[in-house]
Design a protein around this motif. Sequence first.
Motif, PDB file in Angstrom:
ATOM      1  N   GLY A  45      -2.247   5.750  18.953  1.00  0.00           N
ATOM      2  CA  GLY A  45      -1.928   7.062  19.320  1.00  0.00           C
ATOM      3  C   GLY A  45      -0.893   8.045  18.531  1.00  0.00           C
ATOM      4  O   GLY A  45      -0.279   7.260  17.396  1.00  0.00           O
ATOM      5  N   SER A  46      -0.665   8.718  18.756  1.00  0.00           N
ATOM      6  CA  SER A  46       0.148   9.877  17.974  1.00  0.00           C
ATOM      7  C   SER A  46       1.511   9.291  18.122  1.00  0.00           C
ATOM      8  O   SER A  46       1.979   8.962  19.099  1.00  0.00           O
ATOM      9  CB  SER A  46      -0.028  11.325  18.501  1.00  0.00           C
ATOM     10  N   ARG A  47       2.304   9.580  17.060  1.00  0.00           N
ATOM     11  CA  ARG A  47       3.867   9.534  17.092  1.00  0.00           C
ATOM     12  C   ARG A  47       4.532   9.933  15.886  1.00  0.00           C
ATOM     13  O   ARG A  47       4.028  10.441  15.063  1.00  0.00           O
ATOM     14  CB  ARG A  47       4.123   7.786  17.051  1.00  0.00           C
ATOM     15  N   LEU A  48       6.008  10.110  16.011  1.00  0.00           N
ATOM     16  CA  LEU A  48       6.742  10.418  15.070  1.00  0.00           C
ATOM     17  C   LEU A  48       7.276   9.438  14.493  1.00  0.00           C
ATOM     18  O   LEU A  48       8.032   8.584  15.007  1.00  0.00           O
ATOM     19  CB  LEU A  48       7.679  11.431  15.566  1.00  0.00           C
ATOM     20  N   LEU A  49       7.027   9.164  13.218  1.00  0.00           N
ATOM     21  CA  LEU A  49       7.474   7.882  12.356  1.00  0.00           C
ATOM     22  C   LEU A  49       8.846   8.524  11.760  1.00  0.00           C
ATOM     23  O   LEU A  49       8.833   9.557  11.072  1.00  0.00           O
ATOM     24  CB  LEU A  49       6.307   7.764  11.244  1.00  0.00           C
ATOM     25  N   ARG A  50      10.043   7.753  12.063  1.00  0.00           N
ATOM     26  CA  ARG A  50      10.990   8.297  11.523  1.00  0.00           C
ATOM     27  C   ARG A  50      11.743   7.332  10.270  1.00  0.00           C
ATOM     28  O   ARG A  50      11.334   6.175   9.878  1.00  0.00           O
ATOM     29  CB  ARG A  50      12.021   7.988  12.481  1.00  0.00           C
ATOM     30  N   ARG A  51      12.374   8.273   9.445  1.00  0.00           N
ATOM     31  CA  ARG A  51      12.581   7.691   8.084  1.00  0.00           C
ATOM     32  C   ARG A  51      13.868   6.295   8.372  1.00  0.00           C
ATOM     33  O   ARG A  51      14.593   7.133   8.991  1.00  0.00           O
ATOM     34  CB  ARG A  51      13.005   8.732   7.144  1.00  0.00           C
ATOM     35  N   GLY A  52      13.593   5.461   7.737  1.00  0.00           N
ATOM     36  CA  GLY A  52      14.697   4.475   8.095  1.00  0.00           C
ATOM     37  C   GLY A  52      14.146   3.178   8.912  1.00  0.00           C
ATOM     38  O   GLY A  52      14.939   2.540   9.300  1.00  0.00           O
ATOM     39  N   GLN A  53      13.132   3.769   9.810  1.00  0.00           N
ATOM     40  CA  GLN A  53      12.813   2.593  10.785  1.00  0.00           C
ATOM     41  C   GLN A  53      11.516   2.012  10.277  1.00  0.00           C
ATOM     42  O   GLN A  53      10.768   2.485   9.275  1.00  0.00           O
ATOM     43  CB  GLN A  53      12.467   3.368  12.025  1.00  0.00           C
ATOM     44  N   LEU A  60       0.824  -1.307   0.011  1.00  0.00           N
ATOM     45  CA  LEU A  60      -0.024   0.050  -0.097  1.00  0.00           C
ATOM     46  C   LEU A  60       0.995   1.265  -0.010  1.00  0.00           C
ATOM     47  O   LEU A  60       1.721   1.527   0.943  1.00  0.00           O
ATOM     48  CB  LEU A  60      -0.963  -0.104   1.218  1.00  0.00           C
ATOM     49  N   LYS A  61       0.675   2.079  -1.259  1.00  0.00           N
ATOM     50  CA  LYS A  61       1.677   3.144  -1.073  1.00  0.00           C
ATOM     51  C   LYS A  61       1.085   4.558  -1.191  1.00  0.00           C
ATOM     52  O   LYS A  61      -0.229   4.766  -1.278  1.00  0.00           O
ATOM     53  CB  LYS A  61       2.212   3.289  -2.562  1.00  0.00           C
ATOM     54  N   SER A  62       1.686   5.345  -0.098  1.00  0.00           N
ATOM     55  CA  SER A  62       1.175   6.977  -0.063  1.00  0.00           C
ATOM     56  C   SER A  62       2.591   7.597  -0.529  1.00  0.00           C
ATOM     57  O   SER A  62       3.508   7.063  -0.619  1.00  0.00           O
ATOM     58  CB  SER A  62       0.421   7.395   0.929  1.00  0.00           C
ATOM     59  N   ALA A  63       2.331   8.991  -0.355  1.00  0.00           N
ATOM     60  CA  ALA A  63       3.309   9.869  -0.752  1.00  0.00           C
ATOM     61  C   ALA A  63       4.479   9.903   0.491  1.00  0.00           C
ATOM     62  O   ALA A  63       5.329  10.139   0.144  1.00  0.00           O
ATOM     63  CB  ALA A  63       2.769  11.370  -0.780  1.00  0.00           C
ATOM     64  N   ASP A  64       3.950   9.661   1.781  1.00  0.00           N
ATOM     65  CA  ASP A  64       4.699   9.695   2.864  1.00  0.00           C
ATOM     66  C   ASP A  64       5.048   8.370   3.739  1.00  0.00           C
ATOM     67  O   ASP A  64       6.031   8.290   4.152  1.00  0.00           O
ATOM     68  CB  ASP A  64       4.099  10.585   3.894  1.00  0.00           C
ATOM     69  N   VAL A  65       4.109   7.345   3.303  1.00  0.00           N
ATOM     70  CA  VAL A  65       4.312   6.261   4.315  1.00  0.00           C
ATOM     71  C   VAL A  65       3.941   4.932   3.119  1.00  0.00           C
ATOM     72  O   VAL A  65       2.960   5.082   2.323  1.00  0.00           O
ATOM     73  CB  VAL A  65       3.293   5.967   5.265  1.00  0.00           C
ATOM     74  N   THR A  89       6.287   1.708   6.835  1.00  0.00           N
ATOM     75  CA  THR A  89       7.809   2.114   6.552  1.00  0.00           C
ATOM     76  C   THR A  89       7.580   3.647   6.098  1.00  0.00           C
ATOM     77  O   THR A  89       7.035   3.845   4.844  1.00  0.00           O
ATOM     78  CB  THR A  89       8.373   1.336   5.350  1.00  0.00           C
ATOM     79  N   PRO A  90       7.895   4.939   6.888  1.00  0.00           N
ATOM     80  CA  PRO A  90       7.823   5.986   6.383  1.00  0.00           C
ATOM     81  C   PRO A  90       8.755   6.290   5.488  1.00  0.00           C
ATOM     82  O   PRO A  90      10.019   5.838   5.415  1.00  0.00           O
ATOM     83  CB  PRO A  90       8.093   6.770   7.761  1.00  0.00           C
ATOM     84  N   LEU A  91       8.673   7.130   4.343  1.00  0.00           N
ATOM     85  CA  LEU A  91       9.369   7.678   3.473  1.00  0.00           C
ATOM     86  C   LEU A  91      10.302   8.947   3.692  1.00  0.00           C
ATOM     87  O   LEU A  91      11.001   9.193   3.158  1.00  0.00           O
ATOM     88  CB  LEU A  91       8.597   7.932   2.179  1.00  0.00           C
TER      89      LEU A  91
END
Length: 913
Positions: free
Chosen positions: A472-480, A332-337, A358-360
Motif C-alpha cells: 500500500g501507499s506510504r511516504l518513504l523517508r530519506r535516511g530510513q 537496483l538503482k533508480s533516480a529516487d530509490v 532505501t529512498p534517496l
Amino acid sequence: MKIGLIVFMICASINAFCQNDDKKKHAIDVDAIRETQLTGDVGLRPTIMSAPASAQQVAQLLKKFPGKRYLTFPETRQNSIRLLDSLPKPWLSRTAAELSNFNGSAQPGEYYVFQIGVYAAAQQLDGLTVDIAPLSNAGKVGITDVTCFNTQGVDIAGKSYKKSLTVKSKNVLPLWFGIMVPENAAGLYKGLVHIKPHGLPATTVNINITVKGNKIENHGFNKDDKLSRLAWLNSKIALDNDVTQPYKQLGRKNDEISVLGRTIKLSAEGLPQDIQTYFDKNNQRLLPTSEPILANKMRFVVEQRGKQLQFSPAAISFTDDLPGATRWTTLLKSADVNIAVHGTAEFDGYLGYQLVVTPLKDIMVDDIRLEMPMSPQKSTYMMGLDKEGGFRPEKWNWKWDVLNKDQDEVWMGDVNGGLKIKFKGANYKRQLVNIYYSFGPLNEPESWGNGKKGGIDINTENKGAVLKAYSGSRLLRRGQTYHFNFDLLITPFKLINKSIQFGDRYYHTDIDTTKNFIKTASEHGANIINIHHKKDIYPFLDYPFMDENLPDLKAFIDSSHVHGLKSKVYYTTRELSVNAKEIWAMRSLNNEIIFPGPGINTRTLVNPKGVHPWLAANFKENFIPGWVATFTHGKYKGRQDLAVLTTPDSRMNNFYLEGLDWMCKNIAIDGIYMDDLALDRETMKRARKILDRERPGARIDMHTWNHYNEYGKFASSLNVYMDMLPYIDQLWIGEARNYDTPADYWLIEISGIPFGLTSQMLNKGGNVWRGMNYGITDRLGWFRSKTPEYLWLFWDEHNIEKKEMIGFWDKSNPVRSNNPEVEATIFKGRDEVLISVANYSDKDQKFQLNINWKALNLTPDEVTVEMPEITEFQEKKSIKWNDEIKADAAKGYIIVIKKKVVKVIPLDTNRHG
C-alpha cells in the motif's frame, strides 16, 4: 500440543470457520482439554536456598555494610539460587570476606560451574557488566576459557555476543559462570571477576579453584548435578555448510542454481526468473525432463502515481559456500530509490531474500509489492492465508491480522512442484505455536504490513495463479531503510523413501510403564519404538538425560537392539521440565531461555484456573506454564511433571543439539520424535547432521496438532513447519484432525506426499481406507487406534515397497473410478497391481473401475481379480474387474489384480509307448 493430550481431553466438535469456497465447509474436531488436576507431587523439595529472609533480617545484614548499594554473594553450583525477590537465609551470616571470595574444587578436564548472586540493596542497577580475568596458577596463566552466561554467549548462528544487565531494586540476579579446566591442570588457580553497574563502583570477587583428583570423564557432562552441561548453551556443534542425507551438493553455473530435483535461474534483478522441477507426479523418481513452477519471472515493484519505477540492476555478485549454499547480492538503482537484493540458496531448496529499500529523498509511493506468477500445472493446490489445504480457489484476498491469525505464509503447487513463500520484516520474531500463540504472536512486518494497509491477493491469470503481496501507499523517508524480506521453499524437497514409508512400523504408546514395550512391539510387527516422555524410563519432558532415569533408559535401548528393534526418544523444543537440573540457571538469563509471560496470572487450556502451586511458589513471574504430565502407574506414580515454555531461537537450541549428540554417543538412540517443535530451520539442519554423523540411518519423525482452529489461530500445521520438512523422515498428523474431509485436503494437509514425505494417522486410528490411498496407516499402541499390523502383513505379503505408487491425483494413473466421490490409487508391480479405493463421501457409493490395461502391461484375460481378506479392513470377496461395486460410507477396499500363473507340465522322458 503434547501427544499425551488425548489422555486429558474431552472431544468437542466446533465449526472452525472454514473459508474454503471451492468445497463443502466441514467441522474440525478440536480437542478441548478438561481442567488438569494440579494436585500431584512435583518431587522437587525445598533446599536451603528456598527459605527467604525477612525484611528485618535483610535490614540487619545491610547494617553490616553501610553505604553499599549492592552486595555480591558467591555461591556453589550445589545451591542453585532460586529466590529472585528476596535473600535466602544462609546468606545472612556472610562476612565481608565471604562476599568477595569464591573457593571451589574441580577435577582436571571439568567444565566447572559456579554462581555469584548480585543483590540490589538500595536502587535498581542498570547497565551491569561483568569482566572475567583468566585464571593463573603460580603466576602463570592457566585457564582462559571462562565465561559469564548472563553477559556473554554464542547465539544459534554461531555469533558471539555480549550484553549488560539490569537488577531491580531489592532483587537478586544470579550470575552463572563456567570455566573449562584443562585436562593437565593441577593445583590452585586464581582469577578475578569484576562486577560493575553503571554509575556505581565496581566490586571485585576473587576466584580460587583448586584442581585435584583424576581427570573427569567427558568434562562432567555425564553427571547432571555438576551442571557442566551449561556449556552446551554456547555450542557451535554442526554449524558448517555440509549437506545432509539424502541431498547432493548445490550446483551453480553463472546465474543458474541446481539442487536435488530442482533448478533455479535468476533474473538480472537477482530474483527467480525460472524454477523447474524434475520430480515425477508421485515423487518416486527424478525425470530427465522438467516442468516449470513459475509462469514468468518474479518481480519486485515500486509504483508511484500509477507508474512502476524503472530500476537499473548492477551485475550480480556471488559467494559460493559449497557444498551447501550460495549467496548473491545486487543493487537496483533508480533516480529516487535504491534496492539492495541479498539472496541465498541452499541444497534443500530453500531461497532466502532480504530486499532493502532505501529512498534517496522523501518520496510518496502508491505501492511496493512482490509479484509471483505460478504456472497452471503448479498452482492446482493452495494452503495458507486462512485457506485450508486443498484445491486453490479462483481468487483469494487476505489481510494482515497477526493478533488473531498465525498466518504469514502460503504454499501453492502441485504434488511434484510448488512454492511456499513466507513474508518477513526487520522486526521478525518466531511465534509461539499451538495453544500458546497468543502469548507470543507474530510481529506484523513493518514493511509488508504497513500498518494494516498491506495484504496478499491471489488471482487466476492465464489458467495459472499470480500472487501479489502488496503493502500500500506510504511516504518513504530519506535516511530510513525498509526491509521487504521473504523466504521461498521449493517443493517437493526429496523423493519419497519407500523403505521408510512401508518399512518403518512404530510402536508408540502413552502407557507409563515400559515393561512390555519390546515384547508387544515384537509380537505385533513393529520395528521402531518411540519412547515418549512420562515414562518410568524417561519421566521428564524434553530432558531424557537425568541421572535418575538414564541407566534404565540405556538398558531399554540396549535391549531393544538385542531384539532387532530401534528405539527413538521424544525430544523436542518449546517446553522444558522444571526437573531439569539447569532450570534455575536458565531462569537467571533474563528471559533468554524461559519465555516471559504472565507468570502466576497465566490461564491456558491446560491451566484454566491457574498455575500449579509449585510454579506459583517457585517461579512466581515471567513464565508460561506448559504441559502437566500426571503419572498413574509405575515408579513415579502420584508425581506430576511440570514444564515451562522456552523462548524460540534462543541458546536453548544449542543446548538441545548438544543433548542430542550426547544421547547418540552415550545411549545409542536411533533418532528422535518431535512434537510441535519450536526450532528454526538452521537448528533442524544441525540436528539432522548430528544424527547422520553419529547414528547413520537414524530417524526423525514429527507430530503436529491441528492448528487450524481458534486456539492455534488458524494456521495450517505443515505451513508452520514446512522449512523443517527437508530434514524429517516421516510425519504423524492426526491430533484434533478431522478425517471426514475431501481428498484434496487429505493430499495437502495430511499425506505429506507433496513435500517428499509420507505420514501416519492418529485420531481414533484415522481412516484406514482413505489412508491406503496415500500408503499410510496409523501406529501400533496409541490410544483408540486401530491395529495396523494386519495391513503391515498384507504389505509384506504383496511386496508393496517394491511397487510403484501412482496416486489418484496423477492423471496418467491407469486405474480410475467412474465416481468422483471414490478415488483410486494403485501400487503397480510387474505381475501384480494393488488398487486402493476409498469413498470420501459420508454416504454409500457405487463405482466401477476404468482400467488402461495396456499401461499396466496386462490383459483382462490373463489376470485374477479379488478382494483378499484383511483383518479389521475388509472381508474376502470374489469380483470381476468391471463389476459395479458398493463402497460403504467413508470406507473402501484393496483390490488385487494378479497375473495368472501358467502351470507347465514337464515332459516325462521315461514313458514309452
